[in-house]
Design a protein around this motif. Structure first.
Motif, short mmCIF file in Angstrom:
data_model
loop_
_atom_site.label_atom_id
_atom_site.label_comp_id
_atom_site.label_asym_id
_atom_site.label_seq_id
_atom_site.Cartn_x
_atom_site.Cartn_y
_atom_site.Cartn_z
N LEU A 296 0.89 -1.13 0.07
CA LEU A 296 0.00 0.48 -0.08
C LEU A 296 0.92 1.65 -0.12
O LEU A 296 0.51 2.30 -0.73
CB LEU A 296 -1.18 0.24 1.49
N ASN B 53 2.77 1.74 -3.01
CA ASN B 53 2.97 1.46 -4.32
C ASN B 53 1.38 3.48 -4.63
O ASN B 53 1.53 3.62 -6.00
CB ASN B 53 1.20 1.20 -4.99
N ILE B 54 1.21 4.00 -3.38
CA ILE B 54 0.34 4.89 -3.94
C ILE B 54 0.66 6.03 -4.95
O ILE B 54 0.13 6.54 -5.06
CB ILE B 54 -0.35 5.76 -2.62
N PRO C 288 -6.75 7.21 2.29
CA PRO C 288 -6.16 7.77 1.06
C PRO C 288 -5.35 9.43 1.40
O PRO C 288 -4.95 9.72 0.68
CB PRO C 288 -7.05 7.66 0.25
N TYR D 89 -4.81 3.47 -7.12
CA TYR D 89 -5.19 3.47 -6.13
C TYR D 89 -6.45 2.80 -5.62
O TYR D 89 -6.34 1.88 -4.86
CB TYR D 89 -4.79 4.30 -4.51
N SER D 90 -7.48 3.61 -5.94
CA SER D 90 -8.63 3.36 -5.45
C SER D 90 -9.34 1.95 -6.15
O SER D 90 -10.29 1.09 -5.77
CB SER D 90 -10.10 4.01 -5.67
N ALA E 238 -3.89 7.97 -6.88
CA ALA E 238 -5.68 8.68 -6.12
C ALA E 238 -6.35 6.96 -6.97
O ALA E 238 -6.56 6.19 -6.65
CB ALA E 238 -5.87 9.50 -6.03
#
Ligand SMILES: C[S@@+](CC[C@H](N)C(=O)[O-])C[C@H]1O[C@@H](n2cnc3c(N)ncnc32)[C@H](O)[C@@H]1O
Length: 290
Positions: A45, A48-49, A80, A57-58, A54
């Motif tokens: 997590l 990679n964000i 986030p 990521y979502s 965003a």
């Protein structure tokens, strides 16, 4: 529209390029990861964000749990906004700016109320378990159960399961292989091989040249080295319609005890085979079709 995702036994460095490529190459793709190791999921997590942004990521959901009981696995929660606010711009060597996360705090926690069975996940197009993850399962009944869960998760319209396996005469005795890269050296260490249980212990060590730091046993796994026909039988027993083997010979381990980078033979292609003669070392991708 959901395009589906990939469910894997996921971990840190290895699976990352695949995961990222899948998410980045199509904005409708989703990815689902499942692992027993919360630390590895948190790392994924955090790491990679900054690379997928965003939106990407979502579309990633990571679950903490056991592949033998995937529906009980808990969604790893993260904020986030908090993550995004931790992204800083750093100057790369070539002067370009790259995103990086400053914080290394534990960002993920699991929520008891959000387990896989309570979330509407779409059927997956591809499920993969790479870096020989299936060798972490030691019993045949566990392997079949895992494959049944994979089949349940897959789309009935052409879903596939892909896993890898290695073998060859060199895989069944004590072995130490070293690979030198520009700024680190990576060591694959194989303990004695028990032929009764087909078990060994694999340890990965890293030597970071610049920092003069040794990471001994960075990863260590107790493994059962399955054979190709065992995997095929278990996939068929679980209900896969067909099973395909893609193999290639790997460089001879006697000759490459200390290799620079990936060494020669990096470009040898995998071929789909029905039979393959024993070698010092080979690598296989096994594809199960729904
Ligand atoms: C050799 S690593 C490979 C990881 C990953 N597939 C990759 O390519 O990076 C094996 C991973 O399987 C996970 N694992 C082992 N047994 C598991 C299980 N029963 N359920 C979920 N994850 C498991 C371990 O925590 C570890 O992260």
């Amino acid at each position: 529209m959901w395009v589906g995702g990939c469910l894997s036994i996921s971990k840190k460095i290895f699976v990352e390029p695949l995961f990222l490529e899948w998410i980045r190459s199509n904005s409708r793709r989703t990815a689902v990861g499942l692992d027993l190791d919360l630390e590895a999921l948190n790392w994924c997590l955090e790491k990679n964000i900054s690379r997928v942004g965003a939106d990407g990521y979502s579309r990633i959901s990571l679950f903490h749990g056991n592949v033998l009981q995937p529906l009980e696995a808990k969604l790893v929660n993260f904020e986030p906004q908090e993550l995004i606010s931790n992204i800083t711009l750093q100057e790369g060597k070539d002067g370009s700016e790259t995103c990086a996360l400053e914080s290394t705090v534990q960002v993920g926690s699991t929520a008891d109320d959000k387990c896989m069975k309570s979330l509407p996940l779409p059927p997956r197009d591809i499920v993969c378990a790479f870096n020989y993850s299936c060798c972490c399962l030691h019993k045949r009944a566990e392997l079949v159960l895992y494959f049944k869960h994979v089949l349940d998760a897959l789309s009935k319209k052409g879903g596939i399961f892909v896993m890898d396996l290695y073998g060859g005469t060199s895989s069944e005795h004590k072995l130490r292989l070293q690979r030198r890269f520009a700024n680190f050296t990576y060591v694959w260490e194989q303990a004695e091989f028990d032929v009764v249980e087909r078990k060994t212990r694999i340890s990965l060590h890293f030597l970071l040249q610049k920092q003069q730091k040794k990471l001994r046993h960075a990863f260590s796994y107790s493994w059962r080295l399955w054979s190709l026909p065992e995997i095929k039988d278990c996939l068929e027993e679980a209900g896969f319609r067909s099973v395909h083997f893609w193999l290639r010979e790997m460089p001879d381990t006697e000759e490459i005890r200390t290799t620079e980078g990936f060494g020669e033979g990096r470009d040898v292609k995998y071929e789909e085979v029905k039979s393959f003669q024993q070698q010092d070392a080979w690598n296989a991708y096994i594809v199960g079709v729904v």
